[in-house]
Scaffold this motif. Structure first.
Motif, PDB file in Angstrom:
ATOM      1  N   ILE A  22      23.742  43.741  30.788  1.00 57.44           N
ATOM      2  CA  ILE A  22      23.670  42.363  30.305  1.00 57.44           C
ATOM      3  C   ILE A  22      24.306  42.305  28.921  1.00 57.44           C
ATOM      4  O   ILE A  22      23.928  43.051  28.014  1.00 57.44           O
ATOM      5  N   GLU A  23      25.284  41.428  28.769  1.00 55.80           N
ATOM      6  CA  GLU A  23      25.974  41.278  27.497  1.00 55.80           C
ATOM      7  C   GLU A  23      25.194  40.304  26.611  1.00 55.80           C
ATOM      8  O   GLU A  23      25.016  39.142  26.978  1.00 55.80           O
ATOM      9  N   ILE A  24      24.729  40.767  25.470  1.00 55.33           N
ATOM     10  CA  ILE A  24      23.902  39.956  24.567  1.00 55.33           C
ATOM     11  C   ILE A  24      24.746  39.540  23.371  1.00 55.33           C
ATOM     12  O   ILE A  24      25.355  40.384  22.696  1.00 55.33           O
ATOM     13  N   SER A  25      24.790  38.227  23.114  1.00 56.37           N
ATOM     14  CA  SER A  25      25.515  37.704  21.955  1.00 56.37           C
ATOM     15  C   SER A  25      24.547  36.862  21.136  1.00 56.37           C
ATOM     16  O   SER A  25      24.051  35.837  21.617  1.00 56.37           O
ATOM     17  N   LEU A  26      24.260  37.305  19.909  1.00 59.06           N
ATOM     18  CA  LEU A  26      23.355  36.579  19.031  1.00 59.06           C
ATOM     19  C   LEU A  26      24.163  35.852  17.955  1.00 59.06           C
ATOM     20  O   LEU A  26      25.273  36.247  17.618  1.00 59.06           O
ATOM     21  N   GLY A  27      23.600  34.764  17.427  1.00 57.81           N
ATOM     22  CA  GLY A  27      24.330  33.933  16.489  1.00 57.81           C
ATOM     23  C   GLY A  27      25.382  33.083  17.179  1.00 57.81           C
ATOM     24  O   GLY A  27      26.310  32.583  16.538  1.00 57.81           O
ATOM     25  N   VAL A  28      25.234  32.918  18.491  1.00 52.05           N
ATOM     26  CA  VAL A  28      26.221  32.204  19.304  1.00 52.05           C
ATOM     27  C   VAL A  28      25.505  31.199  20.188  1.00 52.05           C
ATOM     28  O   VAL A  28      24.406  31.464  20.686  1.00 52.05           O
ATOM     29  N   SER A  29      26.115  30.032  20.410  1.00 54.27           N
ATOM     30  CA  SER A  29      25.569  29.059  21.346  1.00 54.27           C
ATOM     31  C   SER A  29      26.716  28.482  22.191  1.00 54.27           C
ATOM     32  O   SER A  29      27.801  29.062  22.249  1.00 54.27           O
ATOM     33  N   ILE A  30      26.445  27.348  22.806  1.00 57.15           N
ATOM     34  CA  ILE A  30      27.421  26.704  23.678  1.00 57.15           C
ATOM     35  C   ILE A  30      28.099  25.565  22.927  1.00 57.15           C
ATOM     36  O   ILE A  30      27.429  24.721  22.322  1.00 57.15           O
ATOM     37  N   ALA A  31      29.427  25.525  22.970  1.00 56.57           N
ATOM     38  CA  ALA A  31      30.175  24.414  22.365  1.00 56.57           C
ATOM     39  C   ALA A  31      30.374  23.294  23.367  1.00 56.57           C
ATOM     40  O   ALA A  31      30.266  22.109  23.033  1.00 56.57           O
ATOM     41  N   LYS A  32      30.658  23.648  24.620  1.00 56.11           N
ATOM     42  CA  LYS A  32      30.771  22.655  25.686  1.00 56.11           C
ATOM     43  C   LYS A  32      30.627  23.351  27.029  1.00 56.11           C
ATOM     44  O   LYS A  32      30.851  24.562  27.146  1.00 56.11           O
ATOM     45  N   ALA A  33      30.248  22.573  28.028  1.00 55.17           N
ATOM     46  CA  ALA A  33      30.032  23.113  29.368  1.00 55.17           C
ATOM     47  C   ALA A  33      30.791  22.280  30.388  1.00 55.17           C
ATOM     48  O   ALA A  33      30.818  21.057  30.299  1.00 55.17           O
ATOM     49  N   GLY A  34      31.391  22.954  31.331  1.00 54.72           N
ATOM     50  CA  GLY A  34      32.095  22.284  32.408  1.00 54.72           C
ATOM     51  C   GLY A  34      31.630  22.817  33.748  1.00 54.72           C
ATOM     52  O   GLY A  34      30.817  23.744  33.803  1.00 54.72           O
ATOM     53  N   ILE A  81      22.841  34.630  25.523  1.00 51.58           N
ATOM     54  CA  ILE A  81      23.255  34.247  24.178  1.00 51.58           C
ATOM     55  C   ILE A  81      22.177  33.419  23.499  1.00 51.58           C
ATOM     56  O   ILE A  81      21.359  32.764  24.162  1.00 51.58           O
ATOM     57  N   ASP A  82      22.180  33.481  22.182  1.00 50.49           N
ATOM     58  CA  ASP A  82      21.214  32.707  21.391  1.00 50.49           C
ATOM     59  C   ASP A  82      21.762  32.529  19.988  1.00 50.49           C
ATOM     60  O   ASP A  82      22.373  33.442  19.434  1.00 50.49           O
ATOM     61  N   ILE A  83      21.531  31.357  19.425  1.00 53.88           N
ATOM     62  CA  ILE A  83      21.991  31.076  18.071  1.00 53.88           C
ATOM     63  C   ILE A  83      21.189  31.863  17.038  1.00 53.88           C
ATOM     64  O   ILE A  83      21.640  32.080  15.911  1.00 53.88           O
ATOM     65  N   ALA A  84      20.003  32.336  17.420  1.00 52.41           N
ATOM     66  CA  ALA A  84      19.160  33.111  16.505  1.00 52.41           C
ATOM     67  C   ALA A  84      19.757  34.501  16.264  1.00 52.41           C
ATOM     68  O   ALA A  84      20.506  35.015  17.109  1.00 52.41           O
ATOM     69  N   PRO A  85      19.407  35.133  15.157  1.00 49.68           N
ATOM     70  CA  PRO A  85      19.982  36.453  14.856  1.00 49.68           C
ATOM     71  C   PRO A  85      19.296  37.609  15.566  1.00 49.68           C
ATOM     72  O   PRO A  85      19.802  38.726  15.560  1.00 49.68           O
ATOM     73  N   LYS A  86      18.122  37.356  16.190  1.00 47.06           N
ATOM     74  CA  LYS A  86      17.382  38.437  16.830  1.00 47.06           C
ATOM     75  C   LYS A  86      16.901  38.021  18.216  1.00 47.06           C
ATOM     76  O   LYS A  86      16.672  36.848  18.480  1.00 47.06           O
ATOM     77  N   LEU A  87      16.726  39.014  19.061  1.00 45.98           N
ATOM     78  CA  LEU A  87      16.165  38.810  20.386  1.00 45.98           C
ATOM     79  C   LEU A  87      14.644  38.829  20.280  1.00 45.98           C
ATOM     80  O   LEU A  87      14.067  39.797  19.782  1.00 45.98           O
ATOM     81  N   MET A  88      13.987  37.767  20.729  1.00 50.64           N
ATOM     82  CA  MET A  88      12.528  37.679  20.706  1.00 50.64           C
ATOM     83  C   MET A  88      11.932  38.225  19.400  1.00 50.64           C
ATOM     84  O   MET A  88      11.256  39.260  19.399  1.00 50.64           O
ATOM     85  N   PRO A  89      12.177  37.566  18.280  1.00 49.29           N
ATOM     86  CA  PRO A  89      11.721  38.101  16.982  1.00 49.29           C
ATOM     87  C   PRO A  89      10.218  38.288  16.889  1.00 49.29           C
ATOM     88  O   PRO A  89       9.742  39.112  16.097  1.00 49.29           O
TER      89      PRO A  89
END
Length: 457
Positions: free
Chosen positions: A235-247, A208-216
């Motif tokens: 591999i599941e790729i999610s762009l425009g997404v980051s982590i809100a919290k981790a446990g 996952i990455d908050i950016a809109p593209k993979l390796m622009p």
């Protein structure tokens, strides 16, 4: 009778920039022209671009740790420790040695190449539960951890726990994150065949990455090609997404999804070493603001380069700075050395200019995308270009032989999927590897140098 002392040149950091600078200084300075000192916690240069292949077991850790004592002319004194503060006015670098002693090292010229540390954000649980991928120890530890998750899943009688241990999350879809996810996915894909009780369909990798593209930086076509390769491999790729919290047993994405997992790998960029903040000098997004000649303005004999410096990119758009890459760091090291020598000899300095050699991305096995000198490559040609570039860039012949042997052995014989026992110790996460708490504030540096006040006192 006056004692004539040679100028003292102090280089901080043994990454691509620092090592290249020292090597050039050794070659181009006569033996009596200056005293050279290098400050580094480890007596090796880490070939950082190949860390994902260490994490996945393709390469052994030793193969990308290039000994500083094996090569060179042995004229440089190595201080084993880390620089924790610099007093520019007094020309003193404060160093904490590996014996935990704090010493002052005086200099006439200083080359600041302390590199970078992992960039983190104020995300609940991140530093306590995420793994980094910035050091050799982290790469070796992650390999152990990933294999241990397969062992623990195989031993578990709880279907929910088994599924959680077989989910892996990598944050950051730049080069480091993409290659890490790709290489480790291949590791688990190959290893699960040795676990007849485990369902391979339970293994899920998330990138996952908050950016809109993979390796622009790769461009639209190659970036899309890399994305298709990874998705084809599951591999599941999610762009425009980051982590809100981790446990410890789950990760919450910013889009609301909750992923049960025991493995969160954080590769979302880097920031300049905390050493830069001790100088009290002007910075650009945390990196030291320098001239095109790699000189710190209004300071005598101070040079900075690599990830820790905002070096103007004369080949790029107006106002842009060079990205923190190994390619730039190595070339800046040579320019810095030449400008230190020019300063010593009263000659004019040269600005740092470069021609881009291109980009290479090794996705493991036969998968790769590369853009050497602007030529777009896929598959085996891209793999040859990627590995050929890395092999050529290794500094010593011993390292080249080790890497080539590892690649050949892995291609022919595969992996034994052995873990070395790091997991027998307490878990070690982001907060445990980079020691960012050890640096001094600017006022602490001044107090230590001027008054001899103990560090932390």
């Amino acid at each position: 009778m006056d004692i004539v002392t040679r100028p003292r040149i102090l280089v901080v950091g043994a990454g691509f920039a620092g090592v290249e600078c020292v090597r050039r200084l050794e070659r181009r300075l006569s033996p009596g022209e200056a005293d050279l000192t290098l400050v580094t916690p480890f007596s090796y240069q880490l070939y950082l671009p190949l860390l994902p292949q260490v994490a996945s077991g393709v390469l052994t850790p030793q193969s990308i740790a290039l000994s500083l004592r094996r090569s060179g002319k042995y004229r440089t004194r190595i201080i084993p420790g880390g620089a924790i503060g610099v007093d520019l006015k007094a020309k003193v670098c404060v160093i904490r040695t590996i014996t935990d002693e704090v010493v002052d090292e005086r200099y006439d010229y200083i080359v600041l190449a302390p590199g970078s540390v992992t960039r983190t954000f104020d995300i609940p649980g991140l530093v306590d539960h995420a793994f980094g991928m910035k050091t050799l120890a982290e790469a070796a530890y992650i390999r152990d951890h990933v294999i241990s998750q397969l062992d623990l899943a195989d031993a578990s009688k709880d279907p929910a726990e088994r599924a959680a241990r077989l989910q892996f999350v990598v944050v950051g879809a730049g080069y480091a994150g993409t290659e890490t996810a790709a290489c480790l996915q291949r590791l688990t894909h190959g290893a699960v065949r040795r676990y007849p009780r485990l369902d391979p369909r339970l293994i899920r990798w998330h990138l996952i990455d908050i950016a809109p593209k993979l390796m622009p930086e790769l461009g639209e076509k190659l970036g899309r090609s890399a994305q298709e390769i990874l998705r084809r491999r599951g591999i599941e790729i999610s762009l425009g997404v980051s982590i809100a919290k981790a446990g410890p047993e789950e990760v919450t994405f910013t889009d609301g999804r909750v992923v049960p997992t025991h493995t969160l790998i954080w590769t979302a960029g880097v920031v300049a070493s905390p050493l830069i903040a001790t100088l009290g000098a002007e910075t650009v997004r945390g990196r030291l603001a320098v001239t095109p000649e790699l000189v710190l303005p209004r300071e005598d004999g101070v040079f900075a380069l690599g990830d820790a410096a905002a070096v103007p990119d004369l080949a790029g758009e107006n106002g842009s700075v060079c990205p923190p890459t190994a390619q730039h760091a190595s070339r800046q090291g040579r320019t810095a050395a030449d400008n230190v020598i020019a300063t010593l000899r009263g000659q004019p300095l040269s600005p740092y200019e470069h021609g881009d050699l291109g980009l290479v991305v090794d996705l493991g096995g036969r998968d790769a995308v590369s853009k050497p000198l602007g030529v777009e490559l896929h598959g085996l040609p891209a793999q040859f270009a990627a590995r050929g570039y890395h092999w050529w860039a290794m500094r010593t012949n011993v390292a080249k032989v080790r890497v080539a042997t590892n690649w050949t052995l892995n291609a022919v014989a595969g992996d034994d999927f052995v873990r070395t026992g790091f997991q027998a110790r307490r878990p070690a996460k982001l907060k445990d590897f980079e020691y960012t708490h050890t640096y001094l504030a600017p006022e602490q540096v001044r107090a230590h140098v001027e008054e001899g006040r103990p560090v932390g006192g």
